[in-house]
Design a protein around this motif. Sequence first.
Motif, short mmCIF file in Angstrom:
data_model
loop_
_atom_site.label_atom_id
_atom_site.label_comp_id
_atom_site.label_asym_id
_atom_site.label_seq_id
_atom_site.Cartn_x
_atom_site.Cartn_y
_atom_site.Cartn_z
N HIS A 242 0.86 -1.19 0.00
CA HIS A 242 0.00 0.00 0.00
C HIS A 242 0.90 1.24 0.00
O HIS A 242 1.86 1.31 0.77
CB HIS A 242 -0.92 0.00 1.22
N PRO A 243 0.59 2.21 -0.86
CA PRO A 243 1.44 3.41 -0.91
C PRO A 243 1.61 4.09 0.45
O PRO A 243 2.66 4.68 0.72
CB PRO A 243 0.70 4.32 -1.91
N CYS A 283 -10.97 6.31 -1.91
CA CYS A 283 -9.80 5.98 -1.08
C CYS A 283 -9.47 7.18 -0.19
O CYS A 283 -9.23 8.27 -0.71
CB CYS A 283 -8.61 5.64 -1.97
N ARG A 286 -6.28 9.31 -1.11
CA ARG A 286 -6.04 9.69 -2.51
C ARG A 286 -5.51 11.11 -2.67
O ARG A 286 -4.82 11.41 -3.63
CB ARG A 286 -7.26 9.44 -3.37
N CYS A 289 -1.69 10.67 -2.24
CA CYS A 289 -1.07 9.49 -2.85
C CYS A 289 -0.44 9.83 -4.20
O CYS A 289 -1.10 10.40 -5.08
CB CYS A 289 -2.12 8.40 -3.03
N ARG A 291 0.46 7.56 -6.31
CA ARG A 291 0.11 6.49 -7.24
C ARG A 291 -1.38 6.54 -7.62
O ARG A 291 -1.89 5.60 -8.24
CB ARG A 291 0.42 5.12 -6.61
N CYS A 296 -9.49 5.68 -8.06
CA CYS A 296 -9.34 5.87 -6.61
C CYS A 296 -10.46 6.70 -6.01
O CYS A 296 -10.52 6.87 -4.79
CB CYS A 296 -7.97 6.49 -6.32
N PRO A 300 -11.54 1.42 -2.33
CA PRO A 300 -10.75 0.29 -2.85
C PRO A 300 -11.24 -1.05 -2.31
O PRO A 300 -11.61 -1.16 -1.13
CB PRO A 300 -9.32 0.57 -2.34
N CYS A 312 -6.23 -1.26 -2.18
CA CYS A 312 -5.67 -0.23 -3.06
C CYS A 312 -5.94 -0.61 -4.51
O CYS A 312 -5.84 -1.77 -4.88
CB CYS A 312 -4.15 -0.15 -2.82
N TRP A 313 -6.27 0.41 -5.33
CA TRP A 313 -6.49 0.15 -6.75
C TRP A 313 -5.19 0.06 -7.53
O TRP A 313 -5.15 -0.49 -8.62
CB TRP A 313 -7.36 1.26 -7.37
N ASN A 314 -4.13 0.61 -6.99
CA ASN A 314 -2.87 0.62 -7.73
C ASN A 314 -1.69 0.43 -6.77
O ASN A 314 -0.90 1.34 -6.54
CB ASN A 314 -2.73 1.95 -8.49
S1 SF4 Z 1 -6.42 3.34 -3.92
FE1 SF4 Z 1 -5.44 4.86 -5.21
S2 SF4 Z 1 -5.22 6.70 -3.95
FE2 SF4 Z 1 -5.62 4.97 -2.61
S3 SF4 Z 1 -3.62 4.28 -1.98
FE3 SF4 Z 1 -4.20 3.05 -3.74
S4 SF4 Z 1 -3.38 4.13 -5.53
FE4 SF4 Z 1 -3.32 5.54 -3.79
#
Ligand code: SF4
Length: 349
Positions: A242-243, A283, A286, A289, A291, A296, A300, A312-314
């Motif tokens: 997770h970022p 999220c 977001r 973030c 990423r 987002c 998520p 997390c989507w990414n």
């Molecule tokens: S869902 Fe999107 S905004 Fe949230 S942590 Fe993951 S990449 Fe970042």
Amino acid sequence: MTALSVRGLDVRFHGQALVTGVSFDVGAGERVGLIGESGSGKSLTALAIMGLLGDGLAAHGHVLLDGEDLLEAPERRLCQLRGDRIAMIFQEPATALNPTRRVGAQVVEALRTHRGLRHRDARRAAVELLERVELPDPARSARLYPHELSGGQRQRVVMAMAISCCPRVLLADEPTTALDATVQAKVIHLLDRLVDEQGCALVLITHDLAVVSQTCDRVVTMYGGHVVESGPSAAVLDAPRHPYTAGLVATAAAVTLDGPTPTGRLPSIPGSVPADGRFPSGCPFRDRCERAVPRCTEVPADRRDGERVVACWNPVPAGARAPAGEPGGERPAEPGPPGPGPTGQGGPR
Ligand code: SF4
């Protein structure tokens, strides 16, 4: 065997969601670290588990202590369970102790209330407990008032009270924050030993990732009142996905190990936790973030990979280690569908 199971825990303040859908389990003898910045919902989660939320706060969901749902239990039953089967060590020992009573008397009271000991037996057991938490000259220390002890000694007294009845679950909320660095290490070592001896389940709330890495079997990252990542602590802290966890790890690594980046600046997570507790929809991370992708704006979904879960989507690609100075590591590897970005300007920021 699971001692504590938290399932879909929500905490609301007059309808505003402060903690949402928190779920995790802690087995007997297991240590789980709850990490995240102040305002992420860690302490509220612990207070909800203990049934100690303040006025206007309401908890929903399930908190199962050996299968008994504490959120369904009447206050009278909770009073029996608190300090007996579930106990909490608070951040500031000075406020956890009654300043007008000798510390020994306070340990005696805990023993008499929950173990039904006669006064003389409770006094003997209290001194033994103070010895177990390595308070110097425990018989003499028992006759002192809280203000006559150092911060580290007061925290040892609080720990003695917390373990006095061999609880099944012990929650420790930043138990070393108010202490200096050398005392912190000793208190954490002592806590670790007591958990070993008693075989209780420990939930350790801390900002200190080094402590989590050395002490905890599993880690749960919270942000915006949500669990954003969880899994075995070695795996999560070595290669966070997770970022937000990646940002915490990069910052901690730079402070404790690597020092400033080549630019001379310590890495940090952009922005800060909203002071008013109002996180963005979708999220909650977001707007901080690096990423973020268009998707987002939606909440998520959990991605599971064995024991690891990341919401997390990414996420950071599996196996990638976020370098210090770049919370979140590489730029998006899994771009979302076209559409307006989280800032309304299109695409990831
Ligand atoms: S869902 Fe999107 S905004 Fe949230 S942590 Fe993951 S990449 Fe970042």
